[in-house]
Design a protein around this motif. Structure first.
Motif, mmCIF file in Angstrom:
data_model
loop_
_atom_site.group_PDB
_atom_site.id
_atom_site.type_symbol
_atom_site.label_atom_id
_atom_site.label_comp_id
_atom_site.label_asym_id
_atom_site.label_seq_id
_atom_site.Cartn_x
_atom_site.Cartn_y
_atom_site.Cartn_z
ATOM 1 N N HIS A 120 0.827 -1.209 0.000
ATOM 2 C CA HIS A 120 0.000 0.000 0.000
ATOM 3 C C HIS A 120 0.860 1.259 0.000
ATOM 4 O O HIS A 120 2.027 1.250 0.403
ATOM 5 C CB HIS A 120 -0.947 0.021 1.205
ATOM 6 C CG HIS A 120 -0.250 0.192 2.523
ATOM 7 N ND1 HIS A 120 -0.032 1.413 3.107
ATOM 8 C CD2 HIS A 120 0.285 -0.722 3.361
ATOM 9 C CE1 HIS A 120 0.599 1.248 4.260
ATOM 10 N NE2 HIS A 120 0.804 -0.037 4.442
ATOM 11 N N GLN A 121 0.257 2.323 -0.455
ATOM 12 C CA GLN A 121 0.873 3.637 -0.489
ATOM 13 C C GLN A 121 1.319 4.058 0.912
ATOM 14 O O GLN A 121 0.677 3.738 1.910
ATOM 15 C CB GLN A 121 -0.165 4.633 -1.043
ATOM 16 C CG GLN A 121 0.256 6.085 -1.026
ATOM 17 C CD GLN A 121 -0.935 6.998 -1.198
ATOM 18 O OE1 GLN A 121 -2.041 6.693 -0.731
ATOM 19 N NE2 GLN A 121 -0.731 8.119 -1.865
ATOM 20 N N GLU A 163 7.603 5.071 -3.560
ATOM 21 C CA GLU A 163 6.619 4.352 -4.372
ATOM 22 C C GLU A 163 7.257 3.202 -5.128
ATOM 23 O O GLU A 163 6.681 2.109 -5.220
ATOM 24 C CB GLU A 163 5.959 5.327 -5.357
ATOM 25 C CG GLU A 163 5.028 6.335 -4.704
ATOM 26 C CD GLU A 163 4.396 7.273 -5.712
ATOM 27 O OE1 GLU A 163 4.625 7.079 -6.929
ATOM 28 O OE2 GLU A 163 3.685 8.202 -5.283
ATOM 29 N N TYR A 200 -2.344 -0.794 -2.868
ATOM 30 C CA TYR A 200 -3.560 -0.070 -2.489
ATOM 31 C C TYR A 200 -3.247 1.406 -2.278
ATOM 32 O O TYR A 200 -2.277 1.762 -1.599
ATOM 33 C CB TYR A 200 -4.122 -0.670 -1.202
ATOM 34 C CG TYR A 200 -5.293 0.067 -0.611
ATOM 35 C CD1 TYR A 200 -6.499 0.155 -1.286
ATOM 36 C CD2 TYR A 200 -5.208 0.655 0.652
ATOM 37 C CE1 TYR A 200 -7.583 0.820 -0.741
ATOM 38 C CE2 TYR A 200 -6.290 1.321 1.218
ATOM 39 C CZ TYR A 200 -7.469 1.407 0.511
ATOM 40 O OH TYR A 200 -8.541 2.064 1.058
ATOM 41 N N ASN A 201 -4.061 2.267 -2.878
ATOM 42 C CA ASN A 201 -3.914 3.703 -2.723
ATOM 43 C C ASN A 201 -4.785 4.178 -1.567
ATOM 44 O O ASN A 201 -6.020 4.060 -1.625
ATOM 45 C CB ASN A 201 -4.307 4.421 -4.023
ATOM 46 C CG ASN A 201 -4.016 5.908 -3.983
ATOM 47 O OD1 ASN A 201 -4.565 6.632 -3.170
ATOM 48 N ND2 ASN A 201 -3.142 6.363 -4.880
ATOM 49 N N THR A 204 -7.425 7.142 -2.697
ATOM 50 C CA THR A 204 -8.527 6.869 -3.628
ATOM 51 C C THR A 204 -9.285 5.589 -3.311
ATOM 52 O O THR A 204 -10.409 5.398 -3.776
ATOM 53 C CB THR A 204 -7.995 6.762 -5.069
ATOM 54 O OG1 THR A 204 -7.152 5.598 -5.178
ATOM 55 C CG2 THR A 204 -7.200 7.999 -5.449
ATOM 56 N N GLU A 208 -4.365 -1.271 -7.309
ATOM 57 C CA GLU A 208 -3.742 -1.454 -8.620
ATOM 58 C C GLU A 208 -3.044 -2.807 -8.646
ATOM 59 O O GLU A 208 -2.067 -3.028 -7.909
ATOM 60 C CB GLU A 208 -2.718 -0.356 -8.890
ATOM 61 C CG GLU A 208 -1.996 -0.552 -10.219
ATOM 62 C CD GLU A 208 -0.733 0.273 -10.363
ATOM 63 O OE1 GLU A 208 -0.061 0.129 -11.397
ATOM 64 O OE2 GLU A 208 -0.397 1.039 -9.428
#
Length: 225
Positions: A120-121, A163, A200-201, A204, A208
Motif C-alpha cells: 500500500h501507499q 513508491e 492499495y492507494n 482513492t 492497482e
C-alpha cells in the motif's frame, strides 16, 4: 433486485466460480474493489446467515498477504464478506515460516487458488527500509532487513523512491512465493494457483494490480456474487 443487469452494473462475480478458478477469483476481487471505489459496495455475506453457514467450515476463494496497517481493511476495500478471504497480515507484508505455513494451509487444506500480495501507499515499513534509521527497537530491524533488497533496487530506478520501493517489495514477495518449495512452487508451475501482486492507494481506495505479475485476462464474469 438481484437481476442480470444489476450484477453487471455492480461487477458481481459468482463466488463458487471464483473458488474453482483463480482467474475468476481475481476478477471477483477487481470487481469488488471497483464497487468500493465507486461507492457501490454491496457488503455480501455479512449477515447472520453468513455466520451460520461458515460455522462448520470455510472455503475462502482468495488468500491475501497484506500489510498490517490499520488503513488497509481487506474485506472492505475488496467488498467481500465472511469466509471469502484468508488473510495473513504483517508490517510490510513481510513473510516468514509462520506466514508460509498459513498460506500453504489455505492452499492445500482449504483449496484457495488465488494468492494476492497486497502492498500500500505510504507504507511505514518500506519507508524505514529506504531511510534505514539507526537503533531500531526490538524486532523491527527484522522487518526492515527483509524489505532492504527491494529498497536497494528502487534506488536505481527513476521517479519516487518510496513508491518504487513499495512496488518492488510486492514484486519480490510475489516471486518469493512462486519459488517457495515444496508446495507453492509446484502448484504455481502446474497452473493450479495464481500468485499476483497489488498496491492499495490510501487516498482513492483503488487497488492497482501490478501488470508484471498478472496473467492475460479480459473482462468480468457477472453471474451471482
Amino acid at each position: 433486485m438481484d437481476s442480470v443487469q444489476w450484477r453487471k452494473d455492480h461487477y458481481v462475480v459468482n463466488r463458487d466460480s471464483a473458488y474453482a478458478d483463480p482467474r475468476i477469483a481475481l476478477r471477483k476481487l477487481m470487481g469488488g474493489n471497483r464497487r468500493f471505489v465507486e461507492h457501490k459496495s454491496i457488503r455480501p455475506r455479512q449477515d447472520q446467515a453468513a455466520l451460520t453457514s461458515t460455522e462448520k467450515g470455510q472455503k475462502p476463494f482468495a488468500i491475501v498477504v497484506s500489510c498490517a496497517d490499520s488503513r488497509v481493511p481487506n474485506e472492505i476495500i475488496f467488498d467481500q464478506g465472511v469466509g471469502d478471504l484468508f488473510i495473513i497480515r504483517t508490517a510490510g507484508q513481510v513473510m516468514a515460516e509462520a506466514s508460509y505455513g498459513s498460506i500453504e494451509y489455505a492452499s492445500v487444506v482449504l483449496g484457495s487458488k488465488l494468492i494476492v500480495v497486497l502492498g500500500h501507499q505510504s507504507c511505514g515499513a518500506v519507508d524505514a527500509a529506504v531511510k534505514r534509521p539507526e537503533n531500531l527497537p526490538g524486532h523491527i530491524i527484522a522487518l526492515v532487513n527483509s524489505i532492504k533488497p527491494a529498497a536497494q533496487k528502487a534506488k536505481a530506478m527513476g521517479g519516487n523512491l518510496l513508491e518504487n520501493a513499495i512496488r518492488q517489495n510486492v514484486i519480490e514477495q510475489v516471486n518469493s512465493l512462486r519459488d517457495l518449495d515444496p508446495v507453492l512452487s509446484r502448484k504455481y508451475q502446474n497452473g493450479e494457483i495464481l500468485i499476483v501482486g497489488a498496491v492499495y492507494n490510501l487516498g482513492t481506495g483503488k487497488v492497482e494490480f501490478l501488470p508484471e505479475t498478472l496473467p492475460s485476462m479480459v473482462g468480468y464474469t457477472t453471474s451471482g456474487r
